[in-house]
Design an enzyme around this catalytic site. Sequence first.
Site, mmCIF file in Angstrom:
data_model
loop_
_atom_site.group_PDB
_atom_site.id
_atom_site.type_symbol
_atom_site.label_atom_id
_atom_site.label_comp_id
_atom_site.label_asym_id
_atom_site.label_seq_id
_atom_site.Cartn_x
_atom_site.Cartn_y
_atom_site.Cartn_z
ATOM 1 N N GLU A 203 1.248 4.365 7.264
ATOM 2 C CA GLU A 203 0.180 3.803 6.439
ATOM 3 C C GLU A 203 -0.507 4.910 5.631
ATOM 4 O OE1 GLU A 203 0.210 0.756 6.201
ATOM 5 O OE2 GLU A 203 0.014 -0.360 8.067
ATOM 6 N N ASN B 31 0.828 -1.210 0.000
ATOM 7 C CA ASN B 31 0.000 0.000 0.000
ATOM 8 C C ASN B 31 0.867 1.267 0.000
ATOM 9 O OD1 ASN B 31 1.021 0.116 2.575
ATOM 10 N ND2 ASN B 31 -0.939 -0.117 3.635
#
Length: 245
Positions: free
Chosen positions: A143, A136
Amino acid sequence: MRFIKTKDYEDMSRKAANIIGAQIILKPTSVLGLATGSTPVTTYANLVKGYQNGDLDFSRISSVNLDEYKGLTRDNEQSYYYFMNHHLFKHVNIDPAKTYLPDGTEPDANKACQDYEEAIFATGGVDLQLLGIGHNGHIGFNEPSDNFADKTFCVDLAESTIKANQRFFASYEDVPKQAYTMGIGTIMAASKILILASGKDKAAIIKEAFFGPVTPAVQASILQFHPNVTIVGDEAAFAECEEIF
Ligand code: F6R
């Protein structure tokens, strides 16, 4: 950004170890920023060989790692301290007192993160930061988000990251759901950055992160703004970047 395409994982690992080895030879007091995960395992094995054959001396090296799971003790086989010790530290002559990771056992997140920033600052700053990249686009455990974190912080891991890391744990429930990680600002402060990527499952994110727009939705994309970045990737990881080679 400098792109180095290698034949395969082994070739990537040798070249990465050569770059890190050159850093150690040129500046024996270097502060190395280190990463865990599958990607750097053979790079570390090559650094161990470099130590064993007398090329590399770690006695004046310091290291700071990107991240550590919150709640895991150092002797837990899934802790990043255990990983680093198993793959590198115990095989070379690095001073254990100069190997830093966030303290996963510190329950007070503010304290853990502040202590870690202070430890990094006290080293004098990272000369060469090694990074892997998540599917990702995460680096460290930064994140996808709507902003870039500056300093070390306590992160709630993305569902996809928990699932990706589940392969190392007995069950989903056993995977820690939080970690302490260097922030993007901490990572960007390194003088040099070395990113490793291997395998076709990284091809899409390599293209998106380094040839797409800079956005916190793909945290690694910020590295496009760093003045000294080298990406060593194998043919499979660069499969969607044919135009640059
Ligand atoms: C590791 C880390 C992560 C990994 C990334 C890629 O300390 O912070 O960002 O680099 O998840 O992991 P692998 O190499 O297992 O694909």
